[in-house]
Motif scaffolding. Structure first.
Motif, PDB file in Angstrom:
ATOM      1  N   GLY A 217       0.696  -1.353  -0.141  1.00 19.65           N
ATOM      2  CA  GLY A 217       0.177  -0.433   0.295  1.00 19.65           C
ATOM      3  C   GLY A 217       0.385   0.661   0.242  1.00 19.65           C
ATOM      4  O   GLY A 217       0.887   2.547  -0.677  1.00 19.65           O
ATOM      5  N   PHE A 218       2.033   1.373   0.764  1.00 23.40           N
ATOM      6  CA  PHE A 218       2.825   2.163   1.369  1.00 23.40           C
ATOM      7  C   PHE A 218       2.196   3.495   1.208  1.00 23.40           C
ATOM      8  O   PHE A 218       2.475   4.726   0.966  1.00 23.40           O
ATOM      9  CB  PHE A 218       3.861   2.618  -0.018  1.00 23.40           C
ATOM     10  N   GLN A 470      -0.748  -5.017   5.706  1.00 26.24           N
ATOM     11  CA  GLN A 470      -0.127  -4.608   3.465  1.00 26.24           C
ATOM     12  C   GLN A 470       0.556  -5.032   3.329  1.00 26.24           C
ATOM     13  O   GLN A 470       1.779  -4.416   2.360  1.00 26.24           O
ATOM     14  CB  GLN A 470      -0.594  -2.920   2.985  1.00 26.24           C
ATOM     15  N   GLN A 472       3.795  -5.261   6.092  1.00 32.98           N
ATOM     16  CA  GLN A 472       4.647  -5.597   7.656  1.00 32.98           C
ATOM     17  C   GLN A 472       4.857  -6.525   8.472  1.00 32.98           C
ATOM     18  O   GLN A 472       4.982  -6.810   9.685  1.00 32.98           O
ATOM     19  CB  GLN A 472       4.115  -4.441   7.975  1.00 32.98           C
ATOM     20  N   HIS A 474       2.178  -8.050  10.363  1.00 37.90           N
ATOM     21  CA  HIS A 474       1.024  -7.981  11.807  1.00 37.90           C
ATOM     22  C   HIS A 474       0.901  -9.512  12.303  1.00 37.90           C
ATOM     23  O   HIS A 474       1.027  -9.382  13.638  1.00 37.90           O
ATOM     24  CB  HIS A 474      -0.149  -6.608  11.122  1.00 37.90           C
ATOM     25  N   THR A 477       3.258 -10.135  14.338  1.00 38.00           N
ATOM     26  CA  THR A 477       3.646  -9.300  15.779  1.00 38.00           C
ATOM     27  C   THR A 477       2.637  -9.909  16.486  1.00 38.00           C
ATOM     28  O   THR A 477       3.004  -9.661  17.674  1.00 38.00           O
ATOM     29  CB  THR A 477       4.280  -8.098  14.625  1.00 38.00           C
ATOM     30  N   ARG A 513       1.828   3.862  12.448  1.00 31.63           N
ATOM     31  CA  ARG A 513       0.914   3.386  14.136  1.00 31.63           C
ATOM     32  C   ARG A 513       1.189   1.767  14.667  1.00 31.63           C
ATOM     33  O   ARG A 513       0.383   1.922  15.596  1.00 31.63           O
ATOM     34  CB  ARG A 513      -0.840   3.694  13.724  1.00 31.63           C
ATOM     35  N   GLY A 514       1.031   0.990  13.197  1.00 28.38           N
ATOM     36  CA  GLY A 514       0.722  -0.064  13.554  1.00 28.38           C
ATOM     37  C   GLY A 514       0.881  -0.882  15.467  1.00 28.38           C
ATOM     38  O   GLY A 514       0.492  -1.859  15.745  1.00 28.38           O
ATOM     39  N   THR A 515       2.665  -0.682  15.376  1.00 28.78           N
ATOM     40  CA  THR A 515       3.330  -1.590  16.314  1.00 28.78           C
ATOM     41  C   THR A 515       2.361  -1.150  17.798  1.00 28.78           C
ATOM     42  O   THR A 515       2.346  -1.833  18.426  1.00 28.78           O
ATOM     43  CB  THR A 515       4.361  -1.658  15.799  1.00 28.78           C
ATOM     44  N   THR A 634      11.364  -0.169  22.144  1.00 27.45           N
ATOM     45  CA  THR A 634      11.225  -1.262  21.947  1.00 27.45           C
ATOM     46  C   THR A 634      10.938  -2.293  21.039  1.00 27.45           C
ATOM     47  O   THR A 634       9.917  -2.358  20.015  1.00 27.45           O
ATOM     48  CB  THR A 634      10.867  -1.795  23.940  1.00 27.45           C
ATOM     49  N   ILE A 636       9.914  -5.405  19.106  1.00 31.31           N
ATOM     50  CA  ILE A 636       8.988  -6.415  18.935  1.00 31.31           C
ATOM     51  C   ILE A 636       9.381  -8.127  18.333  1.00 31.31           C
ATOM     52  O   ILE A 636       9.856  -8.953  18.400  1.00 31.31           O
ATOM     53  CB  ILE A 636       7.420  -6.553  18.546  1.00 31.31           C
ATOM     54  N   ASN A 637       9.797  -7.658  16.531  1.00 33.77           N
ATOM     55  CA  ASN A 637      10.062  -8.557  15.761  1.00 33.77           C
ATOM     56  C   ASN A 637      11.010  -8.444  15.040  1.00 33.77           C
ATOM     57  O   ASN A 637      10.938  -7.479  14.162  1.00 33.77           O
ATOM     58  CB  ASN A 637       9.007  -8.977  15.099  1.00 33.77           C
ATOM     59  N   GLN A 644      11.728  -4.023   7.413  1.00 36.29           N
ATOM     60  CA  GLN A 644      10.947  -3.489   6.581  1.00 36.29           C
ATOM     61  C   GLN A 644      12.303  -1.984   6.783  1.00 36.29           C
ATOM     62  O   GLN A 644      11.811  -1.156   5.627  1.00 36.29           O
ATOM     63  CB  GLN A 644       9.535  -2.509   8.135  1.00 36.29           C
ATOM     64  N   MET A 707       8.266   2.363  12.672  1.00 35.42           N
ATOM     65  CA  MET A 707       9.868   3.045  11.939  1.00 35.42           C
ATOM     66  C   MET A 707       9.231   1.714  10.964  1.00 35.42           C
ATOM     67  O   MET A 707      10.527   2.638   9.798  1.00 35.42           O
ATOM     68  CB  MET A 707      10.690   1.643  12.444  1.00 35.42           C
ATOM     69  N   GLY A 708       8.631   1.674  10.576  1.00 36.25           N
ATOM     70  CA  GLY A 708       8.294   1.389   8.949  1.00 36.25           C
ATOM     71  C   GLY A 708       8.138   2.246   7.627  1.00 36.25           C
ATOM     72  O   GLY A 708       8.626   1.707   7.095  1.00 36.25           O
TER      73      GLY A 708
HETATM   74  N1  MCN Z   1       7.882  -3.524  14.248  1.00 38.07           N
HETATM   75  C1  MCN Z   1       8.732  -3.965  15.680  1.00 38.07           C
HETATM   76  N2  MCN Z   1       8.873  -2.860  16.904  1.00 38.07           N
HETATM   77  C2  MCN Z   1       9.160  -1.934  16.476  1.00 38.07           C
HETATM   78  C3  MCN Z   1       8.755  -1.617  15.767  1.00 38.07           C
HETATM   79  C4  MCN Z   1       8.139  -2.092  14.253  1.00 38.07           C
HETATM   80  O1  MCN Z   1       8.208  -5.336  15.742  1.00 38.07           O
HETATM   81  N3  MCN Z   1       9.211  -1.054  17.669  1.00 38.07           N
HETATM   82  C5  MCN Z   1       8.095  -4.436  12.975  1.00 38.07           C
HETATM   83  C6  MCN Z   1       6.940  -5.092  13.355  1.00 38.07           C
HETATM   84  O2  MCN Z   1       6.401  -6.711  13.271  1.00 38.07           O
HETATM   85  C7  MCN Z   1       5.795  -3.964  12.823  1.00 38.07           C
HETATM   86  C8  MCN Z   1       6.134  -3.685  11.762  1.00 38.07           C
HETATM   87  O3  MCN Z   1       7.202  -3.824  11.777  1.00 38.07           O
HETATM   88  O4  MCN Z   1       4.055  -4.612  11.778  1.00 38.07           O
HETATM   89  C9  MCN Z   1       5.860  -2.099  10.886  1.00 38.07           C
HETATM   90  O5  MCN Z   1       5.498  -1.798  12.235  1.00 38.07           O
HETATM   91  P1  MCN Z   1       4.995   0.272  12.604  1.00 38.07           P
HETATM   92  O6  MCN Z   1       5.818   0.969  11.813  1.00 38.07           O
HETATM   93  O7  MCN Z   1       4.382   0.235  13.913  1.00 38.07           O
HETATM   94  O8  MCN Z   1       4.689   0.300  11.400  1.00 38.07           O
HETATM   95  P2  MCN Z   1       3.038   0.149  10.630  1.00 38.07           P
HETATM   96  O9  MCN Z   1       2.801  -1.205  11.060  1.00 38.07           O
HETATM   97  O10 MCN Z   1       1.697   0.731  11.019  1.00 38.07           O
HETATM   98  O11 MCN Z   1       2.871  -0.389   9.443  1.00 38.07           O
HETATM   99  C10 MCN Z   1       2.581   0.943   8.214  1.00 38.07           C
HETATM  100  C11 MCN Z   1       4.235   0.543   7.850  1.00 38.07           C
HETATM  101  C12 MCN Z   1       3.752   2.533   6.669  1.00 38.07           C
HETATM  102  S1  MCN Z   1       3.059   3.681   7.378  1.00 38.07           S
HETATM  103  C13 MCN Z   1       3.802   2.306   5.419  1.00 38.07           C
HETATM  104  S2  MCN Z   1       3.398   3.609   4.310  1.00 38.07           S
HETATM  105  C14 MCN Z   1       4.062   1.029   5.225  1.00 38.07           C
HETATM  106  C15 MCN Z   1       5.177   0.238   5.895  1.00 38.07           C
HETATM  107  O12 MCN Z   1       4.343   0.566   7.183  1.00 38.07           O
HETATM  108  N4  MCN Z   1       3.947   0.305   3.896  1.00 38.07           N
HETATM  109  C16 MCN Z   1       3.985  -1.092   3.738  1.00 38.07           C
HETATM  110  N5  MCN Z   1       5.280  -0.894   5.499  1.00 38.07           N
HETATM  111  C17 MCN Z   1       5.091  -1.699   4.493  1.00 38.07           C
HETATM  112  N6  MCN Z   1       5.729  -2.851   4.153  1.00 38.07           N
HETATM  113  C18 MCN Z   1       4.902  -3.633   3.206  1.00 38.07           C
HETATM  114  N7  MCN Z   1       5.106  -4.600   2.813  1.00 38.07           N
HETATM  115  N8  MCN Z   1       4.258  -3.130   2.240  1.00 38.07           N
HETATM  116  C19 MCN Z   1       3.504  -1.603   2.561  1.00 38.07           C
HETATM  117  O13 MCN Z   1       3.221  -1.241   2.289  1.00 38.07           O
END
Ligand code: MCN
Length: 756
Positions: A217-218, A470, A472, A474, A477, A513-515, A634, A636-637, A644, A707-708
């Motif tokens: 989705g990005f 999409q 990441q 989830h 995690t 925001r996912g994590t 911290t 998680i994975n 990412q 951090m995604g």
């Molecule tokens: N994570 C973790 N510990 C943390 C932070 C992150 O283990 N402290 C891991 C988790 O496994 C989590 C993943 O990293 O599932 C991403 O977490 P986070 O940074 O919270 O981001 P989101 O889950 O909210 O994902 C959204 C982010 C965004 S904004 C875009 S745009 C995006 C992205 O992540 N689009 C993606 N990564 C992508 N990766 C894929 N493959 N496809 C996309 O469309």
């Protein structure tokens, strides 16, 4: 990876029809007449509609932004009277197959009166087509500039790029006379439902959004588009299921795009390189309409609010604007706003360092916020919760052997090689909750998330959440988190597919925001369920609930592993209470739903180092080494975090060196295929060398930060600084992205061989 996913294009319903859109060939034109008879005559065509037919049943998308300086736009499901960008949908064909629909689309003829197009930012500025404007000032900016030993100014530009998910946009819609079911790869199913309920004048309870596997989705798929409204309306009109899958050309021409903007910035600094104040004027080419739900404020306001980065500077003023042009709307894309902010600030630090006679690492050492400065209220009003950039900087410099790299570079340069080293530090707002969205005026983005965790009588657990995934990871995690809290095996926990008829309501996956959302909603819901398991088990085991530990699928008394009962047994009892009911007056069932509003944003960040070599013959920039130290609180994975980073850095490299959506002066798209729009390939990037630092967030559950998006924010800045470093002695300035090989060569040649 194994080909077992079920993406939108893999889904079909009985009696399903296909939708295809006819699109404007002009950037700006009046629609005088649309002739659809020939299209209707194409075999297999069921319906052809224009704005005339959709106007009454589908309202335009008109997102709002609270506060002054906002001018709304209304983006109709099909262009109504006027087309405002090349590629805007003007008619829709529904036919028995995608091919028949595409054939019929070609048979539609439109009488156009082309109108003058506003195709560039400068034209939009001259015409004052401002649709968003905000100003901000903090600290004594004028005083700082007046007493500064150094004032450095520069203007930076960033081209347009495309989010480019492997699976383009699309939707399958089915109206059963009562409920509209939509299969959509949306990043924000709750927002899609709200937008379509308003556009189609339906109560939300009659719209169900199902999220299949999503092929990336990005950020693109956080938005709701006119095509979504049209496809849903067509299913309702025809009382038959319909499906639209976007073609790659459409994706390049008509989906929202990203970034395009320009920032003029001035920095005041002391003689020793200490930053004193920043002034920035940011203009963004917003395209023809505000994208729903984020509006055109997203990019320029994001840039403005993050530009000072992880540095100690308290005087800052900005003026930020979005201008309407005849191009597709600018929307969300991984790193939105922040990528440009980091590019500008990090280039500026190198320019100030040059003036102050400092090494790029040294100027950062002198200005980065020390760990003790947190929590730090930035000059933009955001509170940075935690971080340790000086440590991250030293860690990455040690990892790459910075001093040695510089020595080698000097030797290589002496032999004529164009080798550069670039450093970039950035901080990133992640995990935002309602407060941040309200402060920005983003009324359409609720900011909350939710999760339900349920343990079934066989001792397995299900979790359903408001934010889809999409790509990441989830599923993994969340299963990790929930399994950990319930003491279950990972394979006994499942994340349910997204479906608004079962999943709780929330906002969606965007803004990293996912994590944070997982911890605050799924983690908290699992805690409530665990508490109930402990209470029920305590009664059975004749122990205090506080002494019951959950592990290996059992609830056991601490220190007495044999005094235990299985979680499955507790769940069976919870759903089939014994005579007299559950102990302690507990209600039946073993499930909990938690709504969570992240308390603010949490700030993660990283320090990136890129080493590049430029081929003097071709101008091609080769990235030789890429290292970074990432801090997302911290982890998680860690494996997913590194995955990412790989993906995000690769996208950032594309943005720095390859990707550019190009329009001509009349607003015609010149990069309509992947032959013209260059995306990075596997051999463009070396394996990133990744280090970690964990400064847990003091405000978020579990200390996590997002951090995604990070890699995409850091990479353009680091690569741009590396290229600038490699070319500086030739007088080449790097002020625009992407950095094209031919422009590097041209500028170097002009400098080496000045016109007589
Ligand atoms: N994570 C973790 N510990 C943390 C932070 C992150 O283990 N402290 C891991 C988790 O496994 C989590 C993943 O990293 O599932 C991403 O977490 P986070 O940074 O919270 O981001 P989101 O889950 O909210 O994902 C959204 C982010 C965004 S904004 C875009 S745009 C995006 C992205 O992540 N689009 C993606 N990564 C992508 N990766 C894929 N493959 N496809 C996309 O469309």
């Amino acid at each position: 990876m194994r080909g077992g996913g079920r993406y939108l294009d893999d889904l079909a319903l009985p009696k399903m029809l296909s939708v295809s859109f006819a699109r404007s060939p002009h950037a700006h034109a009046r629609i005088d007449r649309i002739e659809t008879a020939a299209a209707r005559a194409v075999p297999g065509v069921a319906l052809v509609v224009t704005a005339a037919e959709l106007r009454a049943v589908a309202k335009p998308l008109a997102p709002r932004l609270d506060g002054a300086g906002f001018t709304a736009t209304a983006w109709p499901a099909l262009a109504d009277g006027t087309a405002r960008f090349c590629g805007e949908a003007v008619a829709a064909v529904v036919a028995s197959s995608a091919q028949a629909a595409a054939d019929a689309r070609e048979a539609i003829s439109v009488d156009w009166t082309p109108l003058p197009a506003v195709a560039t930012l400068d034209q939009a500025l001259a015409a004052d087509r401002v649709i968003f404007h905000r100003r901000h000032r903090a600290g004594d900016v004028d005083g700082a500039f007046a007493r500064a030993a150094l004032v450095v100014g520069e203007t930076f530009a960033h081209g347009r790029c495309a989010p480019m998910p492997m699976e383009p946009r699309g939707m399958m819609a089915d109206w059963d006379g009562e409920t509209l079911t939509l299969w959509s790869p949306s990043q924000c199913p709750s927002l899609l439902r709200t937008a379509l309920a308003a556009a189609l004048d339906l109560p939300e309870m009659r719209i169900r959004v199902v999220t299949p596997d999503v092929g990336g989705g990005f950020g693109l798929k956080m938005q709701v588009f006119p095509e979504d409204v049209a496809v849903a309306a067509l299913a309702r009109m025809l009382q038959r299921p319909v499906k639209w899958i976007e073609e790659r050309r459409e994706n390049l021409a008509a989906a929202s795009q990203a970034r395009e903007g320009r920032t003029a910035v001035e920095i005041a600094a002391a003689a020793d390189g200490t930053l004193l104040a920043i002034r920035a004027r940011i203009v963004s080419d917003a395209g023809a309409y505000h994208a729903y739900p984020t509006t055109a404020a997203l990019e320029p306001l994001g840039t403005a609010s993050i530009l000072p980065g992880p540095y100690r500077v308290s005087a800052y003023e900005y003026d930020t604007r979005a201008l309407a042009t005849h191009k597709p709307p600018l929307g969300a894309y991984r790193g939105v706003g922040m990528t440009l902010g980091a590019f500008v600030m990090e280039r500026m630090l190198d320019l100030v360092a040059e003036r102050a006679g400092l090494d790029p690492a040294e100027i950062r050492r002198r200005n980065l916020l020390p760990r003790e400065a947190y929590p730090f209220k930035s000059a933009t009003g955001l509170t940075y919760d935690s971080g340790d950039f000086p440590k991250a900087l030293e860690q990455v410099l040690a990892a790459v052997g910075y001093e040695e790299l510089r020595r080698t570079q000097a030797q290589q340069r002496a032999t004529g090689r164009l080798v550069g080293i670039g450093i970039a530090c950035y901080t990133e707002y992640t995990g935002m909750g309602s407060t941040i969205f309200r402060l920005r005026g983003m009324t359409e983005v609720p900011g909350i998330e939710a999760a339900t965790v349920a343990v079934d009588p066989d001792g397995t657990a299900r979790c359903s959440v408001s934010f889809p995934t999409q790509g990441q990871g989830h599923g993994t995690t969340i299963a990790q988190l929930v399994a950990d809290r319930l003491g279950l095996a990972l394979e006994h926990v499942r994340l349910e597919p997204g479906d608004t008829s079962r999943s709780p309501r929330g906002s969606g996956t965007f803004g990293s925001r996912g994590t944070v959302a997982m911890l605050g909603s799924a983690g908290a819901a699992a805690d409530l369920v665990a508490e109930k398991i402990r209470a029920l088990a305590a009664d059975r085991l004749e122990a205090s609930a506080a002494d019951v530990v959950l592990a290996a699928g059992r609830a056991a008394v601490r220190g007495f592993p044999d005094r235990a009962v299985s979680v499955a047994e507790i769940a069976r009892v919870a759903y089939a209470p014994p005579l007299g009911g559950l102990p302690g007056g507990q209600t039946p069932g073993l499930a909990a739903t938690v709504f969570f509003d992240p308390p603010g944003a949490t700030f993660s960040g990283a320090v990136h180092v890129a080493v590049v070599e430029i081929d003097p013959e071709t101008g091609r920039v080769g990235v030789e080494r890429y290292a970074l130290v990432e801090d997302c609180g911290t982890m998680i994975n860690p494996m997913i975090v590194e995955g990412q980073i790989h993906g995000a850095v690769t996208q950032g490299l594309g943005e720095a060196l390859l990707e550019d959506i190009v329009y001509d002066d009349s607003g015609q798209l010149l990069t309509a295929t992947l032959m013209d729009y260059a995306v990075p390939r596997a051999d463009d990037l070396p394996e990133p060398e990744i280090g970690h630092l964990e400064t847990p967030s003091p405000i978020m559950p579990g200390g996590v930060k997002g951090m995604g998006e990070g890699g995409t924010i850091g990479a353009p800045a680091a690569i741009a600084n590396a290229v600038a470093d490699a070319m500086r002695h030739l007088g080449v300035r790097i002020t625009a992205l992407p950095i094209r090989p031919e422009s590097l060569l041209r500028r170097a040649a002009a400098r080496l061989d000045p016109p007589s």
